[in-house]
Design an enzyme around this catalytic site. Structure first.
Site, PDB file in Angstrom:
ATOM      1  N   ASP A  49      26.225 -14.748 -10.658  1.00  0.00           N
ATOM      2  CA  ASP A  49      26.174 -14.604 -12.118  1.00  0.00           C
ATOM      3  C   ASP A  49      26.255 -15.981 -12.771  1.00  0.00           C
ATOM      4  OD1 ASP A  49      26.715 -14.129 -14.839  1.00  0.00           O
ATOM      5  OD2 ASP A  49      27.947 -12.387 -14.421  1.00  0.00           O
ATOM      6  N   SER A 100      31.628  -8.940 -19.714  1.00  0.00           N
ATOM      7  CA  SER A 100      31.526 -10.336 -20.124  1.00  0.00           C
ATOM      8  C   SER A 100      32.701 -10.709 -21.033  1.00  0.00           C
ATOM      9  CB  SER A 100      30.165 -10.573 -20.782  1.00  0.00           C
ATOM     10  OG  SER A 100      29.903 -11.941 -20.924  1.00  0.00           O
ATOM     11  N   HIS A 148      24.166 -10.337 -14.551  1.00  0.00           N
ATOM     12  CA  HIS A 148      25.313 -10.312 -15.462  1.00  0.00           C
ATOM     13  C   HIS A 148      25.417  -8.893 -16.006  1.00  0.00           C
ATOM     14  CE1 HIS A 148      28.246 -12.130 -18.168  1.00  0.00           C
ATOM     15  NE2 HIS A 148      27.652 -11.577 -19.206  1.00  0.00           N
TER      16      HIS A 148
END
Length: 497
Positions: A418, A203, A447
């Site tokens: 996602d 991320s 995710h």
């Protein structure tokens, strides 16, 4: 990721080259070893290093950056160097998590790498920023900025948070950019005596990895970036991508829940489930459950559960209980805020505010909330709501331009569905890193995938990190949704959640 209301064959290096310190840096300090955070598993060693407050003035004031290490278990021939791990955020702590992470890693990876945790400046065991206190941060129900009658209260709370950031760490705020953090990471590399380092970034960690690679391409050995930030939308534009992504995932959740209507009784079609969610939100906004769980709390709750379909049952169940008259499960989700949560939110807000300019006009947020509410409902408005950056513009420099020049091969992992780092943005990260290969995950919209979803992703990721086996072309994996997952695997990627 930012405000959800708010990742070729690499030439083998010898162990001697991987651990050679290279030319000493004038601003490099030795690691000061000390205690690890409470709850750290056995086998992790923790400490801090010094870093310049302002990297443009290395002889100026210093801050501390927390680091930790879990040693590789293999032989000298198997050793591949140091692997720095970032779990996202910005603001996920890593120091104190490496030993737990090691317990879920493939044996070949454990034997090959020293696992290195480091806490971003402002976070965890580093010099900290604390923009508020747990009691204030956890106060509920929160005012809904999309409602005219509550907007003033929301803005007052936001301004108070920003003022608290300035009181807590005013000198640090302009130096909380991802560029600064990447330069800290290079000091971490030097402190561990490594000429190059490898990066595993999830991320926000994908953006940090890309920025590090832009600044120090010749110091990257291998880099696996999972759930990819759009490097062209840092950070305000990311919210528009997320609003669409979370709305799409809410529809996926609704279809999944409707297929289990005999279990949850929220509707027997996706449309019916969404209508039930909207009705429940209206009820909660008007009469918060237990006086603490209102409409904004439902927005936050839903967004958090949409990050992975592994959480869908734990959202549908409490909503079904509430719909049948029992709010206990929703109320129980409103636990008192902790200092760690305050520190996480403080870093998330201040890093995104420092990284790139954001609107400083309340009317821009008011307009965008209206636009995204019309397109994507209450969740869209929640994502567009004003955060601390409205009052906390600490750095007006543009974000780092990513072109991947000089980088070795990079492995990117991304799910098509996602919501937090949508696929369109991942394609732009892929385009910005010409040496990268993209592993696209179909079959779920989660995710975070490497070490979580299964062998198709894990085997390729491990082969790349250990052997340098980057796919010759972009590839795909199909990993079906896991709604009853192995909890040991789920804990690997997001130990901070």
């Amino acid at each position: 990721m930012t405000r959800p209301v708010r990742v070729l064959l690499a030439g083998a290096l010898t162990a001697a080259v991987l651990t050679a310190a290279g030319p000493a840096r004038a601003d490099t300090e030795p690691i000061v070893w000390g205690d690890c955070p409470p709850g750290t598993a056995t086998g992790e060693r923790c400490g801090t290093i010094g870093a310049p407050l302002d990297h443009a003035r290395p002889a100026g004031p210093r801050i501390r950056v927390g680091v930790s290490k879990v040693a590789a278990t293999g032989t000298k021939a198997e050793y591949r160097g140091i692997l720095a791990v970032n779990f996202g955020g910005p603001g996920a702590a890593a120091v104190g998590s490496m030993a737990a992470l090691a317990g879920g890693l493939p044996e070949r990876l454990r034997r090959a790498y020293d696992l290195i945790g480091f806490d971003l400046r402002g976070r965890g065991t580093s010099t900290r920023v604390e923009c508020t206190d747990p009691e204030t941060f956890g106060r509920a129900p929160r005012p809904d900025p999309a409602m005219p009658g509550s907007r003033a209260a929301h803005l007052a709370a936001t301004r108070a948070f920003a003022d608290g950031c300035r009181r807590s760490a005013g000198e640090l705020l302009p130096h909380l950019t991802t560029r600064d953090i990447a330069r800290d990471l290079d000091l971490v590399r030097a402190a561990f005596g490594a000429e190059r380092l490898s990066i595993l970034g999830y991320s926000y960690g994908s953006y940090l990895g890309a920025v590090y690679g832009q600044l120090f391409p010749n110091r990257v050995y291998r880099m696996l970036l999972d759930s990819l930030v759009d490097p062209t939308e840092v950070w305000y534009g990311t919210g528009f991508l997320q609003a669409r992504g979370f709305d799409a995932r809410r529809h996926d959740w609704a279809a999944w829940t409707a297929a289990r209507a005999d279990r949850f009784h929220l509707g027997d079609t996706g449309t019916a489930v969404l209508a039930t969610w909207d009705r429940l939100r209206g009820e909660l906004a008007a009469h918060p459950a237990g006086g603490v769980f209102g409409g904004v709390e439902l927005d936050q709750y839903t967004l958090g559960k949409l990050y992975t379909d592994r959480d869908w049952a734990s959202m549908s169940g409490p909503l079904a209980d509430y719909a049948s008259g029992d709010p206990a499960a929703l109320i129980a989700g409103r636990k008192p805020a902790t200092p760690d949560e305050v520190n996480f939110e403080s870093v998330m807000q201040t890093v995104t505010c420092a990284d790139a300019p954001a609107p400083a006009d309340e009317s821009v947020f008011e307009r965008d909330m209206a636009v995204l509410r019309a397109r994507h409902g209450a969740l869209g408005a929640a994502i567009a709501s004003p955060g601390a950056c409205l009052y906390l513009q600490s750095n007006t420099a543009p974000p780092t331009r990513i072109d991947g020049a000089g980088l070795p091969g990079v492995l990117l992992v991304q799910s098509v569905g996602d919501p937090a780092t949508p696929y369109d943005g991942a394609l732009r990260m892929h385009a910005a890193l010409p040496s990268s290969r993209l592993l696209t995950v179909r079959g779920n919209g989660n995710h975070g995938h490497y070490l979580v979803d299964g062998p198709c992703v894990d085997d390729r990721g491990t082969a790349y990190l250990v052997d340098g086996a980057l796919p010759a072309t972009d590839v795909e994996c199909t990993e079906p949704a896991q709604t009853d997952p192995d909890p040991r695997r789920s804990a690997v990627v997001h130990p901070h959640r």
